[in-house]
Design an enzyme around this catalytic site. Sequence first.
Site, short mmCIF file in Angstrom:
data_model
loop_
_atom_site.label_atom_id
_atom_site.label_comp_id
_atom_site.label_asym_id
_atom_site.label_seq_id
_atom_site.Cartn_x
_atom_site.Cartn_y
_atom_site.Cartn_z
N HIS A 264 46.56 19.03 66.31
CA HIS A 264 47.13 19.08 64.96
C HIS A 264 47.82 20.44 64.72
O HIS A 264 48.99 20.50 64.35
CB HIS A 264 45.99 18.86 63.94
CG HIS A 264 46.43 18.92 62.52
ND1 HIS A 264 46.75 17.81 61.79
CD2 HIS A 264 46.62 19.97 61.68
CE1 HIS A 264 47.12 18.16 60.57
NE2 HIS A 264 47.05 19.47 60.48
N GLU A 265 47.11 21.51 64.96
CA GLU A 265 47.67 22.84 64.68
C GLU A 265 48.86 23.14 65.59
O GLU A 265 49.77 23.88 65.21
CB GLU A 265 46.59 23.93 64.81
CG GLU A 265 45.39 23.77 63.86
CD GLU A 265 45.75 23.63 62.39
OE1 GLU A 265 46.82 24.11 61.99
OE2 GLU A 265 44.95 23.02 61.64
N HIS A 268 52.02 22.26 63.80
CA HIS A 268 52.44 23.30 62.85
C HIS A 268 53.08 24.47 63.61
O HIS A 268 54.12 25.00 63.21
CB HIS A 268 51.24 23.82 62.06
CG HIS A 268 50.71 22.87 61.03
ND1 HIS A 268 51.49 22.38 60.02
CD2 HIS A 268 49.48 22.32 60.85
CE1 HIS A 268 50.75 21.57 59.25
NE2 HIS A 268 49.53 21.53 59.74
N GLU A 294 53.30 19.15 57.52
CA GLU A 294 52.22 18.23 57.86
C GLU A 294 52.73 17.07 58.71
O GLU A 294 52.01 16.54 59.55
CB GLU A 294 51.56 17.73 56.56
CG GLU A 294 50.13 17.28 56.69
CD GLU A 294 49.17 18.33 57.24
OE1 GLU A 294 49.45 19.56 57.13
OE2 GLU A 294 48.15 17.93 57.79
ZN ZN Z 1 47.88 20.55 58.80
#
Ligand code: ZN
Length: 503
Positions: A264-265, A268, A294
């Site tokens: 997930h990170e 980003h 996101e």
């Molecule tokens: Zn996030």
Amino acid sequence: VTGTEQRFHDLVQRLGEIADLERAAGLLGWDEETKMPPLGAPERAEQRATLTRIAHELETAPELGELLEELRPFEEQHDRDSFEASVVRITRRDYEKAVRVPAELRADMTRTGSHGYRAWLEARANKDYRILLPLLERGLELTREYVACFEPDGDPYDVLLDVYEPGMKTAEVEAVFDRLKEELLPMIAAVSEPVDDGCLHGRFAPEAQRRFSLEVLELWGMDEEAWRLDDTVHPFALSLAPADIRLTTNFRDSDLHGVLSCLHEFGHGLYERQIDPAYARTPLARGVSSGFHESQSRLWENLVGRNIATWRFLFPRLRATFPEQFSAVSVETFHRALNRVEPTMRRVDSDEVTYCLHIILRFELERDLLSGSVALADLPDAFDAKMEEYLGLRPNDVVEGVLQDVHWSEGGFGYFPTYALGNVISVQLWERAAADLGDLDERFERGEFAPLHEWLGENVHRWGRVLTPQELLERAAGGPLDAEPYLAYLRRKLDQLYAGAVG
Ligand code: ZN
């Protein structure tokens, strides 16, 4: 060099100094959550507040406003997408918003937010909402004052949304959310029996999880010279420069949650990593909105990271890392476990299908709080009632219910919708990437992730804040915000997971 060019140079110089202060404050925050001995906290709070205050003073300085006025003709001489016109335009937009909010109100909001955070911790420890209530009341009052600074002629919630999702209107969010609700509720009801995810629970040495995560991230395009991965309590990603990306995670030895949070990170981090390096130290050098940010983390975590094609390539490596756990498990069983659908009490534990309902109920409550149709004193009951209505679960106490998220205690009204918008946008972008690149699954099975990484760089990341979120979505995905691709993706996924397995 003409006089005007010199003035533009002065502007860029000022903006560079503001960016330096902001990134330095960010670094202090990163250090606080990864390295700092706990007793350093009181001075650290002051250090961060000082840097933030100086940056804010520079951002709202009358000299900056004058400079921006002088540069109007210069802006018009350049193409709208050019560096020159974009720096002036985006800085002016930020400036005009920033000067509407009195410094005292801003300081009051920050202070109430940090008291609110401590009260939230205490309220959770005592399972007593009343400890937080006075600070929530103060926070909501300040939020209303903030909204009033913008003299909105439409929905007052638009002002809050605009903080995180510039230009987005409440009515657009509502239309998308209504559509999601209409489809997701029956979809969840149809999943009568959750799949067995036993293989995801056991003993996973954090060091081995870290090695495996880094192996995946390097394969996906994390270049070691420009990234770090450190441990923290609540994972986040931070960019200090285009080539200084900090990811954080939290490996627990009972499950693989920390690995998924790395994926997930990474999304980003990759966004920030691929912004045009020419924008560094200007307001253009950031992701365009929270929802877009996101969408990138969700894309790598879910569309790539929960995809069977990806695991056909990665699973032998995971099995080699944790042989005891996975030697007798098939990739199909692992993939089904990873995609288990079941309503959960906590938003952060929820799967791709139920996640948006957690967000929708918070969005509806925020609007009711802002309009006054729900009083803060009645919020725990209103929260539980919506949990029951949408997810069929009744929280046993306030910690499971209204106190599960920190956002409201810190005054962060308006943020929640961006999580669900990110899900919706992620699939819109994915469809377009697949149309341009051909069968992505076939590539993933061979371990080829670079084409997707590059497509996102070219079509989304490099723009930074030059385009508005709406323009970026139009150009990159070929249309406005649309829930249908996301819903179709979930339907395909459920068919794939439950075909022949459940009733
Ligand atoms: Zn996030």
